[in-house]
Scaffold this active site. Sequence first.
Site, PDB file in Angstrom:
ATOM      1  CB  CYS A   1      12.231   9.926   9.013  1.00  0.00           C
ATOM      2  SG  CYS A   1      12.996   8.513   8.208  1.00  0.00           S
TER       3      CYS A   1
ATOM      4  CD  GLU B   1      11.936   5.057   9.257  1.00  0.00           C
ATOM      5  OE1 GLU B   1      11.884   6.023  10.057  1.00  0.00           O
ATOM      6  OE2 GLU B   1      11.875   5.173   8.034  1.00  0.00           O
TER       7      GLU B   1
ATOM      8  CE  LYS C   1      -2.687   3.398   1.430  1.00  0.00           C
ATOM      9  NZ  LYS C   1      -2.150   4.776   1.498  1.00  0.00           N
TER      10      LYS C   1
ATOM     11  CD  GLU D   1       9.694  13.607  11.560  1.00  0.00           C
ATOM     12  OE1 GLU D   1      10.638  13.013  10.998  1.00  0.00           O
ATOM     13  OE2 GLU D   1       8.616  13.043  11.852  1.00  0.00           O
TER      14      GLU D   1
END
Length: 474
Positions: free
Chosen positions: A283, A249, A174, A381
């Site tokens: 990331c 992750e 996906k 973040e």
Amino acid sequence: MNIKELNNEKLYIDGQFVDASSGEFIDVENPATEEIIAKIPSASKEDIDKACNAAYEAFKTYSKTSLEERIAYMEKLKDWIAYHQDDFDEIILLELGIPKHIGHDSQVKTQIERIETFIKEVKNIKTEEEYEGGFLLREPIGVVASITPWNYPLGQIVQKVIPALLSGCTVVQKPATATPLTAYLFTKALDEIGLPKGVFNLITGQGSEVGDVLNKHPKVAMVSYTGSITGGGQAAGLAMESAKKVVLELGGKSPAVFLKGADIKKGVKQVLDTVYRNVGQTCSCLSRAVVVEEIYDQVVEEFEKQYENYPAGDPRDESTVVGPLSSQKQFERVQKYVNIGLDEGAKLLKGEALEKNGSGYFVKPVIFTDVKPGMTIHDEEIFGPVLSIIKVKDNKESIEVANAVEYGLSSAVFGEDDEALEVAREIRAGECYVNGGSKAHNLPFGGYKQSGVGREGGIHGLLEYYELKSVYKQ
């Protein structure tokens, strides 16, 4: 490549491109022009069931194939991708907005190298080991739901799908709705190399709709998810309702520590490359520069100087390094954080508060000084081209600040070798680059704390796709 060759208005289930039962579609936008360049199906629960059932049935035979046979398929796939690198470059430019000359190495070439590493490392896995009193079997876990984000549309698929297929698992993939066309090109590759039907299936649709069904589907044995902490928590919660294995992750807020004796020029370049070359949409980017006060002024001066090496603009212009952000949603997110930084007292060394001008989600990269732990732009973040510089007194405080966030994905240290290694050992993160060290594909990638669960890459990433069975004998 012509997008129409991708069959992107269909799903790929049980070895065939098929219509979605819903008849509904999602637009794919070029972030540099805001033009709609394609549409993809919005899969229904019925479609997801078909994909999972196909993968479940295919697992019964594919899991019994020899390692040599599975490697042969991945060798063919690697060669196919290598031959079609220009097509991947073009598709990634269109749907992500990254210039070809900037994105090629990290988005495409690196993925070929990763496949080579997986093929090499899987040969080192012992699927049967003798122990006193019995032996240990490693067996493929089953159907894997691979749920990937938009920022590395080929790389994230490679990190999950290749080890799954090499291990004897089958996959339901996906991709993110913002960058699904790369997944269709990858699917075209697997279809053309003759991978057995049902071994790999592609479904598309909104994450919360498709992902939720996948994460708790009874035919799925493992969920491998990359994305936000919120999405990862939701995925894990649904998966654990039926005790599936989960590899996550998630986010990062990674520090780059500058100590006395650092090669400042080299360190600054490494930091800015990670923060700017994918528009901060990485990331593991080193978005916090933690600098001891003894060299602080020199480091800030070097950041100002090298900032000019990262011009923003049209991704088709060969002078551009920083292309557009991926979407309006992402633009508004970064805009919000820059304004919060100013409101909380951080100072703009470079860049400006973001304003939308014309077509495309273009930004001017930002560097903040006077940033302190506890500020929003320090702790959270941002996922954009925003760097924060933090002054600390000494090595001890640099460690405290490096660890002062809830994430622990990546890090770097620059300084005298012994001191840099000493600090690196104290940083709570899944990886650390010391004095310009570069990534090695045989080492694992993953994080501490809220940056994730499990590992990807190399032999450690491969081992995630096996179950362990102890067999006792007289």
